[in-house]
Design a protein around this motif. Structure first.
Motif, PDB file in Angstrom:
ATOM      1  N   THR A  46       3.148   5.792   0.722  1.00  0.00           N
ATOM      2  CA  THR A  46       3.341   6.760   2.361  1.00  0.00           C
ATOM      3  C   THR A  46       2.398   6.962   2.144  1.00  0.00           C
ATOM      4  N   ARG A  47       0.725   6.281   2.651  1.00  0.00           N
ATOM      5  CA  ARG A  47      -0.484   5.743   2.789  1.00  0.00           C
ATOM      6  C   ARG A  47      -0.420   6.016   3.856  1.00  0.00           C
ATOM      7  N   VAL A  48       0.477   4.642   4.057  1.00  0.00           N
ATOM      8  CA  VAL A  48      -0.048   4.602   5.735  1.00  0.00           C
ATOM      9  C   VAL A  48       0.679   5.713   6.474  1.00  0.00           C
ATOM     10  N   LEU A  58      -4.316  -6.405  -1.107  1.00  0.00           N
ATOM     11  CA  LEU A  58      -5.516  -5.322  -2.179  1.00  0.00           C
ATOM     12  C   LEU A  58      -4.880  -3.696  -2.128  1.00  0.00           C
ATOM     13  N   LEU A  59      -4.751  -2.656  -0.964  1.00  0.00           N
ATOM     14  CA  LEU A  59      -3.842  -1.656  -1.307  1.00  0.00           C
ATOM     15  C   LEU A  59      -2.886  -1.688  -2.352  1.00  0.00           C
ATOM     16  N   ALA A  60      -1.868  -2.940  -2.218  1.00  0.00           N
ATOM     17  CA  ALA A  60      -0.743  -2.678  -3.853  1.00  0.00           C
ATOM     18  C   ALA A  60      -1.713  -2.430  -4.861  1.00  0.00           C
ATOM     19  N   ASP A  61      -2.655  -4.016  -5.286  1.00  0.00           N
ATOM     20  CA  ASP A  61      -3.333  -3.657  -6.246  1.00  0.00           C
ATOM     21  C   ASP A  61      -3.751  -2.561  -6.813  1.00  0.00           C
ATOM     22  N   LYS A 101      -3.474   3.802  -6.397  1.00  0.00           N
ATOM     23  CA  LYS A 101      -4.257   5.241  -5.618  1.00  0.00           C
ATOM     24  C   LYS A 101      -5.709   5.225  -4.991  1.00  0.00           C
ATOM     25  N   ARG A 102      -5.560   4.085  -4.270  1.00  0.00           N
ATOM     26  CA  ARG A 102      -7.119   3.444  -3.345  1.00  0.00           C
ATOM     27  C   ARG A 102      -6.536   4.435  -1.989  1.00  0.00           C
ATOM     28  N   PRO A 103      -7.096   4.913  -1.384  1.00  0.00           N
ATOM     29  CA  PRO A 103      -6.363   6.248  -0.078  1.00  0.00           C
ATOM     30  C   PRO A 103      -7.173   4.387   1.027  1.00  0.00           C
TER      31      PRO A 103
END
Length: 872
Positions: free
Chosen positions: A255-257, A284-287, A290-292
């Protein structure tokens, strides 16, 4: 036989030269020849008929899978599908669609999505689809058309031994086979992806009038096709693409977006809507689940590292752009790299020619080459060009690598000098103190049109030039823009260029230039209604002038300081500043500037409601101007004096003053001054209750301002026009006038003017019983004033809002609003309006049957009206 012999036979061509068939049971080819000859596996003759096998080879379904993340292209898909539908050939519409766009914009995905949907449509393409990637921009993998045709013919079921060697023969056979499929009701869709030029694409295009094709290229190709340009995604679609990609990779629990909307917006902005960049970002975010998003947005923020960070394994934005850059000719590549030197968002063909140091027509051709390659975008107006944000970064990066061969530093200096010289030429049409107008522009309108178009570039040049040692260019350009930015109310830009000029002066120790820049900076801050900063700037300017012994400069700064203090309602300090300025100019014998200082003093005294003193100041100013032969300035002073007489309710005298001023302005051809006099005359006529004449006066003022192109003052006149119309009950026309005024102020970025027009709009709306709209207008006005920090005018809007709420029977809200207005008037020391607020508060309290408080409010109002001499 060798390959030359068939040509010597003089046969007309293979498309009408023989018969080929397949045995559906055995798969062997059977050939029937009518009047032709063989060589190798090539069949030549006058007639070819192709008999198709009952079963089609499975290779006719070679379309790549459509991505599950696809958004923002529905309208383009529909347009492409419209051209593919059966029966289009009867309507003579092109069956070939050429889809063009920059690298990474999603051309392939668009045609794959379109083809996938087309294949699902019953009866559209029962023969299937042919797909070939031509790798047109990859020098190592580029597919020659004859090789592509070999693969396509094999996919169509042609045995290898019967595929001819030459490009022309393969093309004829390929087109004949496609036509045969179409004639037997097995229509095929051909998808040719990533062709670099017409030579690579044209042999693969069907010509039978039934078979449809989709073609993609980074170039706009001339192949007799319906052209479809693919643009980048808007912000909303970009964010949705990020969201879809993360959900596809990690599931809906990511749910980051949704959780970080502002950072999703930042990533979309930094990727500039380019699907390739967005897909890399999402990967890159999917890799790193936990990356905000904030982390990636921060990583992409640095321009000089953005292209480095938009890469993942084999996918990279820079690599995609490299292929396009390598495909350019020498001249196109040099211009592409030099264009990144332009500091603004777009540039004209003429500017590009100066940058390149070449002929405009030659450069225009190169620009069109770059646009066809989708490395440059034509702007909305012909003759202007712009980069996609990421392409600009790439062009600048390449430009630095080729700086010596491109003569990059020389080109930058030439560009900045061109902007400076042309701005000075344009300014000569605006500021008559610079001497005769430059012949570079035909007239003032031409100069203004150029300045309007180039303003972002000019402002950006001022701020960029010092970084390259071009401080003088920056300072001179800032000076040339002063009049234009002031007259255009472009106060933000004026602050920007003046701040840069101030820094240059301080760095070089130019104290005189520092004082001038501080004074202009104060005026720009005042235009933005940032009066505290304006006061600091003018105060510092006065100090520097005093240190330099420049009494005239000090007095000028004090005059501007007084005006800023007046706006903050620091009237006593303002009177002091203006009085000091008057004294200095008087001692120096500078009558003209003494008159101006007196006029400014009159404005402050008028706002202090010291009308008699204000009238004296204006009258003295008019006398001085007449003695010095400055009749136009005398007319301005008389016009201001008329305004004071209106406040003193001496309407007849006020009207006479305004008419005299209007006559002088007309004599000198001063249309601005004439409009100003008519506008003020209208106010005096309202006081005389000669409303029809007042309406005519304001209408004349608005018309003149419209003629001379002063949109801002036109808005002021429209506002006053609406007020006069209200007085005669022409409420519908008044609503129209105030609405137009609000629109003008919005267009000219005058938030104060917009809120004033909205505040005035509320009254005729209320009079027409449109009370909810009236409440909304007053509420919007109050909100804008609050946002701008204009406490006093917020009180005025609240005061009117309270009266409207009372009219609507919403007395509890009216009491609350009037109480807030009353507190503001007390805080700002406006005794006159404090009395009015108490009076209206009393009315609302009476309606609420709160008699004791109502009597108390009415009593206090009466005392204030007696104190201020407001007998009416």
């Amino acid at each position: 036989m060798d390959g030359a012999e068939p040509v010597a036979t003089g046969l007309s061509g293979m498309a009408e030269a023989g018969a080929i068939g397949w045995d559906g049971a055995s798969g062997a080819a059977s050939n029937t020849i009518n009047g032709g000859v063989f060589f190798h596996a090539v069949i030549q003759g006058r007639d070819i008929t192709v008999q198709l096998p009952p079963q089609v080879t499975p290779a006719l379904s070679a379309l790549p899978p459509a991505s599950g993340t696809f958004t923002g292209r529905e309208e383009q898909v529909e347009r492409l599908l419209e051209g593919l539908a059966p029966g289009r050939e009867q309507r003579k519409a092109p069956l070939l669609a050429a889809v063009a766009g920059m690298a990474g914009v999603g051309k392939t995905e668009l045609v794959v999505q379109t083809a996938t949907r087309a294949l699902k449509e019953p009866g559209w393409f029962p023969g299937g689809v042919l797909f070939v990637d031509m790798f047109g921009y990859d020098s190592e993998r580029r597919l020659p058309p004859e090789h592509a045709l070999d693969g396509l013919l094999r996919a169509l079921g042609m045995p290898g031994e019967h595929i001819p060697d030459g490009l022309q023969d393969r093309t004829r056979l390929y087109r004949s086979v496609l036509a045969a499929f179409a004639e037997q009701g097995r229509r095929i869709l051909v998808v040719i992806d990533n062709a670099s030029d017409e030579e690579q694409a044209r042999p693969l295009l069907p010509t039978d009038g039934t078979t449809a094709a989709l073609l993609t290229s980074r170039h706009t190709l001339d192949v007799d096709a319906r052209l479809h340009d693919v643009d980048v995604l808007d912000v909303g679609s970009s964010i949705e693409l990020l969201n879809q990609a993360l959900h596809n990779a990690l599931g809906p629990d990511d749910t980051r977006v949704r959780d970080e909307p502002e950072h999703a917006d930042a990533i979309a902005r930094l990727c500039a809507g380019l699907p390739l960049a967005l897909r890399i970002a999402s990967a890159l975010l999917a890799d790193a689940p936990k990356r905000p998003l904030a982390s990636l947005a921060l990583a992409l923020e640095a321009e000089h590292r953005r292209l480095d960070r938009l890469r993942r394994e084999e996918r990279a934005v820079r690599a995609a752009f490299d292929l396009s850059h390598q495909h350019l000719g020498r001249q196109q590549a040099r211009l592409f790299r030099l264009l990144s030197l332009n500091p603004g968002d777009d540039l004209s063909t003429g500017t590009a020619a100066n940058l390149a140091g070449d002929d405009s027509y030659e450069v225009e051709g190169l620009l069109q080459d770059l646009a066809r390659a989708h490395l440059l975008e034509p702007a909305h107006v012909w003759g202007r060009w712009r980069f996609h944000d990421l392409v600009r970064l790439y062009a600048d990066e390449k430009g630095r690598l080729h700086a010596d061969s491109d003569e990059r530093d020389v080109a930058r200096s030439r560009l900045f000098a061109y902007y400076q010289a042309t701005a000075e030429a344009a300014d000569s049409h605006l500021d008559t103190r610079r001497g005769a107008p430059s012949s570079r522009f035909p007239d003032r309108d031409g100069a203004l049109a150029w300045l309007d178009a180039e303003r972002p570039n000019l402002v950006a040049t001022v701020t960029a030039a010092p970084r390259f040692g071009l401080q003088k260019t920056s300072f001179d350009l800032a000076d040339a823009l002063t009049r234009y930015l002031h007259d255009s109310h472009a106060f933000d830009d004026w602050v920007t260029v003046t701040t840069t000029a101030l820094a240059i002066c301080r760095e070089s120790g130019d104290r005189c230039g520092e004082a001038v820049a501080l004074n202009q900076l104060g005026l720009a801050f005042a235009g933005l209604r940032r009066f505290d900063e304006a006061i600091d700037a003018h105060d510092n300017a006065a100090i520097v002038y005093r240190d330099l012994g420049d009494r005239d400069g000090e007095a000028g700064a004090l005059t501007n300081l007084g005006s800023a203090l007046t706006e903050l309602r620091r009237f006593d300090d303002a009177v002091t500043a203006h009085t000091r300025a008057v004294t200095i100019f008087h001692e120096a014998g500078d009558g003209k500037r003494e008159g101006h200082a007196l006029s400014n003093l009159g404005i402050t005294l008028n706002k202090l409601r010291r009308f008699e003193d204000a009238l004296i100041a204006y009258t003295q100013a008019a006398t001085i101007f007449r003695k010095t032969g400055n009749r136009q300035d005398a007319a301005h002073a008389l016009n201001n004096a008329g305004g004071v007489l209106t406040e003193l309710r001496q309407f007849e005298s006020a009207g006479e003053y305004h008419m005299v001023a209007a006559t002088i302005f007309r004599t000198y051809g001063d249309r601005y001054g004439e409009a100003l006099a008519f506008n003020n005359l209208g106010r005096a006529l309202v006081g005389l209750r000669r409303f029809d004449q007042a309406i005519d006066a304001h209408a004349k003022a608005a018309a003149i301002y419209g003629e001379v192109g002063d949109r801002h003052r036109e808005g002021i006149a429209l506002n006053n026009h609406g007020l006069a119309l209200v007085e005669v009950g022409r409420f519908g026309e008044a609503i129209d006038a105030h609405t137009r005024a609000a629109a003008v102020f919005r267009e000219t970025s005058d938030r104060h003017g917009e809120s004033q027009a909205l505040n005035n709009l509320g009254r005729p709306l209320g009079e027409m019983g449109r009370l909810s709209e009236a409440v909304e207008a007053h509420t919007q006005a109050a909100a804008i004033y609050r946002e701008l920090g204009d406490h006093h005018r917020e009180g005025l809007a609240l005061h009117n809002l309270g009266a409207t709420l009372s009219k609507a029977g919403r007395f509890k809200e009216a009491v609350d609003v009037q109480t807030r207005a009353l507190a503001i008037f007390r805080e700002t020391g406006d005794r006159h309006r404090e009395g009015l607020a108490l009076h209206n508060l009393s009315n609302a309290l009476l309606a609420r049957r709160r008699f004791k408080k109502a009597i108390d409010a009415r009593t206090k109002a009466l005392a204030i009206f007696r104190e201020t001499g407001n007998h009416p």
